[in-house]
Each structure stands twice: as C-alpha cells, then as structure tokens.
Design an enzyme around this catalytic site. Sequence first.
Site, PDB file in Angstrom:
ATOM      1  N   GLU A 185       3.036  18.455   2.296  1.00 24.00           N
ATOM      2  CA  GLU A 185       3.238  19.490   1.143  1.00 24.00           C
ATOM      3  C   GLU A 185       2.177  20.458   1.257  1.00 24.00           C
ATOM      4  OE1 GLU A 185       5.724  19.898  -1.262  1.00 24.00           O
ATOM      5  OE2 GLU A 185       6.879  19.208   0.267  1.00 24.00           O
TER       6      GLU A 185
ATOM      7  N   SER B  72      13.040  17.245  -1.720  1.00 29.22           N
ATOM      8  CA  SER B  72      11.893  17.417  -2.790  1.00 29.22           C
ATOM      9  C   SER B  72      10.636  18.410  -2.528  1.00 29.22           C
ATOM     10  CB  SER B  72      11.292  16.045  -2.893  1.00 29.22           C
ATOM     11  OG  SER B  72      10.543  15.842  -1.533  1.00 29.22           O
TER      12      SER B  72
ATOM     13  N   CYS C  31      11.815   9.454   6.327  1.00 25.52           N
ATOM     14  CA  CYS C  31      11.473  10.353   5.122  1.00 25.52           C
ATOM     15  C   CYS C  31      11.503  11.764   6.030  1.00 25.52           C
ATOM     16  CB  CYS C  31      10.329  10.221   4.520  1.00 25.52           C
ATOM     17  SG  CYS C  31       9.514  11.642   3.402  1.00 25.52           S
TER      18      CYS C  31
HETATM   19  N1  DGL Z   1      11.329  14.170   2.013  1.00 30.63           N
HETATM   20  C1  DGL Z   1      11.863  13.216   1.283  1.00 30.63           C
HETATM   21  C2  DGL Z   1      12.589  11.900   1.887  1.00 30.63           C
HETATM   22  O1  DGL Z   1      13.057  12.246   2.962  1.00 30.63           O
HETATM   23  C3  DGL Z   1      10.860  12.334   0.141  1.00 30.63           C
HETATM   24  C4  DGL Z   1       9.664  12.613  -0.019  1.00 30.63           C
HETATM   25  C5  DGL Z   1       9.224  12.472  -1.587  1.00 30.63           C
HETATM   26  O2  DGL Z   1       9.557  13.365  -2.445  1.00 30.63           O
HETATM   27  O3  DGL Z   1       8.701  11.349  -1.946  1.00 30.63           O
HETATM   28  O4  DGL Z   1      12.583  10.845   1.307  1.00 30.63           O
END
Ligand code: DGL
Length: 266
Positions: A162, A21, A194
């Site tokens: 981010e 994302s 995440c």
């Molecule tokens: N990096 C993403 C994950 O591993 C999610 C972060 C997001 O877009 O909320 O869940």
Amino acid sequence: MEIIDAQAQMKKRQPIGVFDSGVGGISVLKELIRIMPNENYIYFGDSKHAPYGTKTLEEVRRLSFHNTRILLEEGAKGVVVACNTATSAAVRIMRSMYPALPIVGIEPALKPAALQKEHPKVLVMATPMTVGQEKFGQLMKRYEKKADIYPLPCPGLMEFIEAGDLDSGRLHAFLRELLEPYLEKGLDSVVLGCTHYPFARKVIQEIVGGRITIFDGGGGTAREMKRRLGAANLLSPSTETGWVKFENSLATREELALCRQLLDSK
Ligand code: DGL
C-alpha cells in the site's frame, strides 16, 4: 426487438468492475487485461479502509457490499472480488444479492500447489482473516491428504505494498523474519493467498530460493471471469484496446499514481 438487441450490444461494452481493500487487486487486474485486452475496467481500491485482513467479518462484509454498489452504479456488467479476504467473507452473500450478475472471487491457489508433485510441502501466505475463515478450512481439508500445508498469516505485509514499497531493506527484513522458520522444512511451493503479495514476489523468491515454485490465484480468477462473461453472452465485441479507470477511497493523486505504477510493473 431491435431496441432489445441494441441494449444487449451496449451492455457487452460496459466495464468489468474489480475491487480490493487497496492496490493489491491490481495483480488480478493485470491478468484480466492480459486475457481480455479489449474489455474496459473500473478498479476500485478501498485503501481508506485497508487492511481488511485484520477487521471483523461484519466490517469486511459491509465494505464489500459498499464497493460492489459503487461498481454497479458505474455500470459494471460483472464484478471481480480481487481480494481473498473479501471473497472468503462476502462472496457467497453477494451472489445471493445479485443472482444475475457474474461475480467471481479469488481464493488461495492451493490446488495447483498441492498437485504439483507427490505430497509436496506447501506454505500458504494470506491475511489472518483468510486463514481463519471456514472457506479456507474447507479448502485445506480437500488437499491435506495430498500435501503438507502450512498456513501463514502475514499481518503487516500488505501495508508495504500500500505504501508502494516493493523492494526495500525493511521489506526484506520483515519477510525474512516471517519466512525463516519455514525454510528448513524443505518447502516445494509458496502460495500467495493475498492479492497484494504478488507485488512482493521478487523478494519472497529471493528469500525462499529459486527452486521453490510460487503460485497465485490471479490467472485462474481472470480465466473464470472470461468464462462467466462468455456464458452470459457479455464479452465485449470490441477489437480495440480497452481502458482502465482507477478509483480509490483515498482519492489522492499519490494513490492513483501508485495504481498506474503497479499496473505497469513487471
Ligand atoms: N488484498 C487482500 C487479499 O487478497 C487483503 C489485504 C488486506 O486488506 O488485508 O486478501
């Protein structure tokens, strides 16, 4: 016969596609490069639509299919879904859409954390969508007799990464408030569920203390992709260091500079 062989040789040199994302999946890309340095990579970060973790299931699915199409149009020979949220929402459907394509997703590294010692206490940090999905419920069920598991949705955390903020006072305060209620439980480990969170590992470790082991799924995902490419006879025969091409739906200079900075970070 020779033409077919030449095509197969060319296919092996095509890049591995990786998406997230946003910039978080670069924590997985780093592991991929560590174990497959001679491969080429295209990394697509959908920062324009981040965060995914607070969107609806349909939106995350639609965005994941779109990101996959972009990578395939650029010639990816396999796709790593370097996002726990997108994996839990879309990977099963993606596999049915592209049955011949090696597709590897990521899930919270609960297994090594739960088996680390006799009945440990494990905190799982992830997005609201990841902890709310059936896939995570099943994973928890598998290990709930072996460990005390505390799922902790962390809306707002990925936004720091981010913004390129890996160590500010604001990030410290945010994480302290989030983690404080769990500190007195006597945790043994923290799972970073995440792909953005490994970039905040230093601050998380400072808050929970050096005694607690922190796990993330990046290494396991990279090893699984290597295994899948090997099984499909798609590993690159190159002996030279490969390249990485960054693409981002925001496509700003700052965003691409942040990608490089995160790739080079320790
Ligand atoms: N990096 C993403 C994950 O591993 C999610 C972060 C997001 O877009 O909320 O869940």
